[in-house]
Motif scaffolding. Sequence first.
Motif, PDB file in Angstrom:
ATOM      1  N   LEU A 178       0.835  -1.210   0.000  1.00  0.00           N
ATOM      2  CA  LEU A 178       0.000   0.000   0.000  1.00  0.00           C
ATOM      3  C   LEU A 178       0.864   1.252   0.000  1.00  0.00           C
ATOM      4  N   ARG A 179       1.954   1.207   0.752  1.00  0.00           N
ATOM      5  CA  ARG A 179       2.797   2.399   0.890  1.00  0.00           C
ATOM      6  C   ARG A 179       3.793   2.581  -0.243  1.00  0.00           C
ATOM      7  N   GLU A 180       4.270   1.455  -0.793  1.00  0.00           N
ATOM      8  CA  GLU A 180       5.471   1.553  -1.628  1.00  0.00           C
ATOM      9  C   GLU A 180       5.235   1.298  -3.106  1.00  0.00           C
ATOM     10  N   THR A 181       3.963   1.109  -3.525  1.00  0.00           N
ATOM     11  CA  THR A 181       3.723   0.886  -4.953  1.00  0.00           C
ATOM     12  C   THR A 181       3.970   2.181  -5.723  1.00  0.00           C
ATOM     13  N   PRO A 182       4.887   2.159  -6.681  1.00  0.00           N
ATOM     14  CA  PRO A 182       5.086   3.367  -7.489  1.00  0.00           C
ATOM     15  C   PRO A 182       3.952   3.500  -8.501  1.00  0.00           C
ATOM     16  N   GLY A 183       3.754   4.692  -9.047  1.00  0.00           N
ATOM     17  CA  GLY A 183       2.679   4.898 -10.022  1.00  0.00           C
ATOM     18  C   GLY A 183       1.328   4.825  -9.345  1.00  0.00           C
ATOM     19  N   VAL A 184       0.387   4.160  -9.958  1.00  0.00           N
ATOM     20  CA  VAL A 184      -0.975   4.084  -9.421  1.00  0.00           C
ATOM     21  C   VAL A 184      -1.004   3.092  -8.257  1.00  0.00           C
ATOM     22  N   ALA A 185      -1.224   3.590  -7.059  1.00  0.00           N
ATOM     23  CA  ALA A 185      -1.169   2.751  -5.865  1.00  0.00           C
ATOM     24  C   ALA A 185      -2.561   2.252  -5.499  1.00  0.00           C
ATOM     25  N   PRO A 186      -2.647   1.105  -4.844  1.00  0.00           N
ATOM     26  CA  PRO A 186      -3.954   0.608  -4.384  1.00  0.00           C
ATOM     27  C   PRO A 186      -4.462   1.441  -3.209  1.00  0.00           C
ATOM     28  N   PHE A 187      -5.791   1.515  -3.089  1.00  0.00           N
ATOM     29  CA  PHE A 187      -6.406   2.162  -1.931  1.00  0.00           C
ATOM     30  C   PHE A 187      -6.541   1.168  -0.789  1.00  0.00           C
ATOM     31  N   ALA A 188      -6.771  -0.105  -1.126  1.00  0.00           N
ATOM     32  CA  ALA A 188      -7.023  -1.137  -0.114  1.00  0.00           C
ATOM     33  C   ALA A 188      -6.802  -2.505  -0.744  1.00  0.00           C
ATOM     34  N   PRO A 189      -6.557  -3.545   0.057  1.00  0.00           N
ATOM     35  CA  PRO A 189      -6.514  -4.894  -0.490  1.00  0.00           C
ATOM     36  C   PRO A 189      -7.919  -5.386  -0.843  1.00  0.00           C
ATOM     37  N   PRO A 190      -8.088  -6.396  -1.669  1.00  0.00           N
ATOM     38  CA  PRO A 190      -7.044  -7.221  -2.273  1.00  0.00           C
ATOM     39  C   PRO A 190      -6.229  -6.485  -3.346  1.00  0.00           C
ATOM     40  N   ILE A 191      -4.970  -6.926  -3.449  1.00  0.00           N
ATOM     41  CA  ILE A 191      -4.022  -6.365  -4.411  1.00  0.00           C
ATOM     42  C   ILE A 191      -3.370  -7.539  -5.130  1.00  0.00           C
ATOM     43  N   LEU A 192      -3.174  -7.407  -6.421  1.00  0.00           N
ATOM     44  CA  LEU A 192      -2.504  -8.448  -7.193  1.00  0.00           C
ATOM     45  C   LEU A 192      -1.278  -7.859  -7.859  1.00  0.00           C
TER      46      LEU A 192
END
Lengths: 236, 236
Positions: free
Chosen positions: A50-64
């Motif tokens: 959640l904190r370290e994704t560059p570019g378009v980051a997720p707001f919440a899980p689930p994340i793939l």
Amino acid sequence: MAYQLYYWPTIQGRGEFVRLVLEEAAADYVDVARLPAADGGGAPAILRVLRETPGVAPFAPPILRDGALTLAQTANICAYLAENHALVADDRAARVHANQLQLTVTDLVAEVHDTHHPLSTGLYYEDQRAAAVERAKGFREERMPKYLGYFERQLHDDHLLSTFSYVDLSLFQVLRGLEYAFPRAFARVTRETPKLVALGERVAARPRIAAYLASPRRIAFNEQGIFRRYPELDDG
Amino acid sequence: MAYQLYYWPTIQGRGEFVRLVLEEAAADYVDVARLPAADGGGAPAILRVLRETPGVAPFAPPILRDGALTLAQTANICAYLAENHALVADDRAARVHANQLQLTVTDLVAEVHDTHHPLSTGLYYEDQRAAAVERAKGFREERMPKYLGYFERQLHDDHLLSTFSYVDLSLFQVLRGLEYAFPRAFARVTRETPKLVALGERVAARPRIAAYLASPRRIAFNEQGIFRRYPELDDG
């Protein structure tokens, strides 16, 4: 390279819709937060993404994560995987209709969540129980019959679309969840939706899904997830 | 052939996210339910589409017809139109990320709706006001700053993605709606989100959007839509 799924490790929750697609696809994946902490697992793994994704980051899980691509939002991840693994027909109208049905599942799931958290996600259930009793009543008596009746009418054949798709998997999960959370209301409402009940049984019998459900990878329903069994929220 | 939009004729509601995409695209469209009843307009037009769509039917408006294809779910319609009219970049990662952000907007909009209808969509606001006051407090103090802070961090350039997209239009609408519904809380929270405020101003100044906002096609915010101004739900 294996997909990496990031979702809370002790609940089915919204991540379960993704897990079912991965399992039916027999895809190579790591359920990262379920690894031991020493191997980079646990909730901190999710917080890092959640904190370290560059570019378009997720707001919440689930994340793939799929190689360099990180994506979020349950319906978005399911559609992406389904396109990769032929779990939706390869034409635009089918994809659009699958997404339409999946977003209707998403709305239903959000309403289920709000039956136990009608006032705030920041409060404990016990501190909003009176409001939950009222919200759950409307859900059981109006919304659940409306949604399930709708999906029943969409079942023209053995599935929701002209071929088996990821939406059938998600609807299976919704049926299991509603049955867990509201056993009495579910029995009442599904007397009117026999085709939907049969769909749920067919999905559960698919070899890869049956193997998954019998495996330790399938987390049991519990009262931290979306579908929670609080007897006071079910039919009296 | 012109697109046909079916949405409640007296509110912005979820249909407004679709209207903004159609307007920015300068697409040929008919807002069917806003036609006079004698010309097939009014709410009955929507009910007919809900009942009579063959194949995959909509669960609720907004609904779009494009020739033989009928589709529903706001985020699904917006993505479809954006692909048709180059309001999202033509590569898969961009489409996936646009959809991810749009579904986060969708979640925010659902939470706004629940500030005035926390217990049941079947009850009047006046009959759930006490619960609404509590839900709105959590929304203003926790959720609104969390969502707007998230979108502020996603604004790396002049837009949310690497090019202008339909998500920027939707975020503009959310900003206008929050400002209408919660003027005091909005002023407080947006002191921390200057890039988001600037994005909203840039979208409003786009020639087609500016022309639309000044036209009778733009319905005013009111207390039947999603964004409602009830002073007791705003900051004290």
